[in-house]
Write a protein that holds these residues in place. Structure first.
Motif, PDB file in Angstrom:
ATOM      1  N   PHE A  21       2.146  -0.596  34.883  1.00  8.74           N
ATOM      2  CA  PHE A  21       3.313  -1.448  34.636  1.00  8.74           C
ATOM      3  C   PHE A  21       3.360  -1.714  33.138  1.00  8.74           C
ATOM      4  CE2 PHE A  21      -0.301  -4.107  35.750  1.00  8.74           C
ATOM      5  CZ  PHE A  21      -0.289  -5.104  34.800  1.00  8.74           C
ATOM      6  N   GLU A  74      -6.422 -12.445  33.228  1.00  9.33           N
ATOM      7  CA  GLU A  74      -7.064 -11.149  33.479  1.00  9.33           C
ATOM      8  C   GLU A  74      -7.549 -10.647  32.123  1.00  9.33           C
ATOM      9  OE1 GLU A  74      -4.580  -8.352  35.527  1.00  9.33           O
ATOM     10  OE2 GLU A  74      -4.271  -9.664  37.276  1.00  9.33           O
ATOM     11  N   LYS A 100       4.587 -10.186  35.465  1.00  3.34           N
ATOM     12  CA  LYS A 100       3.717  -9.642  34.424  1.00  3.34           C
ATOM     13  C   LYS A 100       4.323  -9.644  33.024  1.00  3.34           C
ATOM     14  CE  LYS A 100       0.005  -7.988  36.681  1.00  3.34           C
ATOM     15  NZ  LYS A 100      -1.377  -8.422  36.317  1.00  3.34           N
ATOM     16  N   GLU A 142      -9.053  -8.059  29.544  1.00  2.00           N
ATOM     17  CA  GLU A 142      -9.006  -6.588  29.534  1.00  2.00           C
ATOM     18  C   GLU A 142      -9.312  -6.042  28.137  1.00  2.00           C
ATOM     19  OE1 GLU A 142      -5.636  -5.001  31.607  1.00  2.00           O
ATOM     20  OE2 GLU A 142      -5.606  -6.685  33.035  1.00  2.00           O
ATOM     21  N   ASP A 173      -4.146 -10.184  30.208  1.00  2.00           N
ATOM     22  CA  ASP A 173      -2.945  -9.806  30.950  1.00  2.00           C
ATOM     23  C   ASP A 173      -2.584 -11.024  31.798  1.00  2.00           C
ATOM     24  OD1 ASP A 173      -1.099  -8.870  32.778  1.00  2.00           O
ATOM     25  OD2 ASP A 173      -2.510  -7.521  33.791  1.00  2.00           O
ATOM     26  N   THR A 175      -8.604  -5.220  34.589  1.00  2.00           N
ATOM     27  CA  THR A 175      -9.455  -6.413  34.572  1.00  2.00           C
ATOM     28  C   THR A 175     -10.543  -6.329  35.636  1.00  2.00           C
ATOM     29  OG1 THR A 175      -9.366  -8.833  34.387  1.00  2.00           O
ATOM     30  CG2 THR A 175      -8.185  -7.867  36.241  1.00  2.00           C
ATOM     31  N   ILE A 177      -2.639  -0.793  33.075  1.00  2.00           N
ATOM     32  CA  ILE A 177      -3.052  -0.162  34.333  1.00  2.00           C
ATOM     33  C   ILE A 177      -3.499  -1.251  35.294  1.00  2.00           C
ATOM     34  CG2 ILE A 177      -5.425   0.290  33.506  1.00  2.00           C
ATOM     35  CD1 ILE A 177      -5.396   2.839  35.254  1.00  2.00           C
TER      36      ILE A 177
END
Ligand code: MN
Length: 228
Positions: free
Chosen positions: A53, A79, A131, A81, A110, A200, A30
């Protein structure tokens, strides 16, 4: 059955306190799930429309492994998470029913090619190249939810070379875990083995070759590694 090329080994993660492994089916993520991070990216949170994604399952890197600095970027960002692992599946779930899908929790990065993401945003292109690259998802060993559950006061943090980069209470999440699972289940038939990166907090920044990262979901899971 015979196959024309060797079957890939299914990606999996270790489980804390067990010799069994958790098989990874898909990796959902997310975006913009902490208001301060959305602000630092020049975006705002739309509570009514969570943004998702995906990463390929084989982008997951296990705890302690080196992470190669990816090709095609000069701006690799971290990031940190919380990662939720699903032990069962479902479609069109309510948040009240969605929580029951959670098998366990971990902590992950991420990793993002921020320069490619900025180009994609500017052109209205998909985020895949930013990503979903190889080695873009380091994830810790997983802690069964039956053993310990995070709560709103659980701290999520990331240190790089011993310096604190990102830190938050999980209670700062815009969409709760049951809300995220319910929203995803209205877009995909969720399955056992699916992982969800839950967003994040503020403080995302660049990683360089040689950087050592240490991520923690307090009392639940730890992840370390090095960019090489
Ligand atoms: Mn993210």
């Amino acid at each position: 059955m015979d196959f024309i090329i060797p079957l890939p080994v299914p990606p999996s993660l270790p489980i804390i306190g067990s010799d069994l492994r958790f098989p990874i089916r898909r990796v959902f993520c997310i975006g913009r799930n902490y208001a301060e991070h959305a602000r630092e990216m020049g975006a705002s949170v739309d509570k009514s429309a969570p943004m998702f994604f995906c990463k390929p399952a084989d982008a997951v890197v296990s705890d302690g492994a080196d992470v190669p600095y990816p090709q095609a970027t000069a701006d690799l960002h971290h990031e940190v998470e919380m990662v939720v692992a699903l032990g069962s599946g479902g479609s069109d779930l309510t948040p009240e029913r969605a929580g029951a899908l959670v098998w366990g929790h971990g902590v992950g990065l991420d990793l993002t090619r921020r320069d490619l993401q900025a180009q994609a945003k500017a052109k209205g292109h998909p985020w895949d190249v930013a990503k979903a690259f190889d080695h873009s998802a380091p994830v810790s060993a997983l802690r069964p939810a039956s053993e310990r559950m995070p709560d709103a006061d659980t701290m999520l943090r990331l240190n790089v070379n011993g310096q604190l980069r990102q830190q938050t209470r999980l209670g700062e999440m815009v969409h709760s875990v049951p809300e995220i699972i319910a929203a995803l289940s209205r877009l995909f038939a969720l399955k056992p083995g699916d992982l969800i990166f839950t967003g994040t907090p503020a403080g995302v920044a660049a990683l360089q070759r040689g950087d050592r990262f240490e991520a923690e979901l307090e009392g639940i899971a730890r992840l370390q590694g090095k960019i090489v």
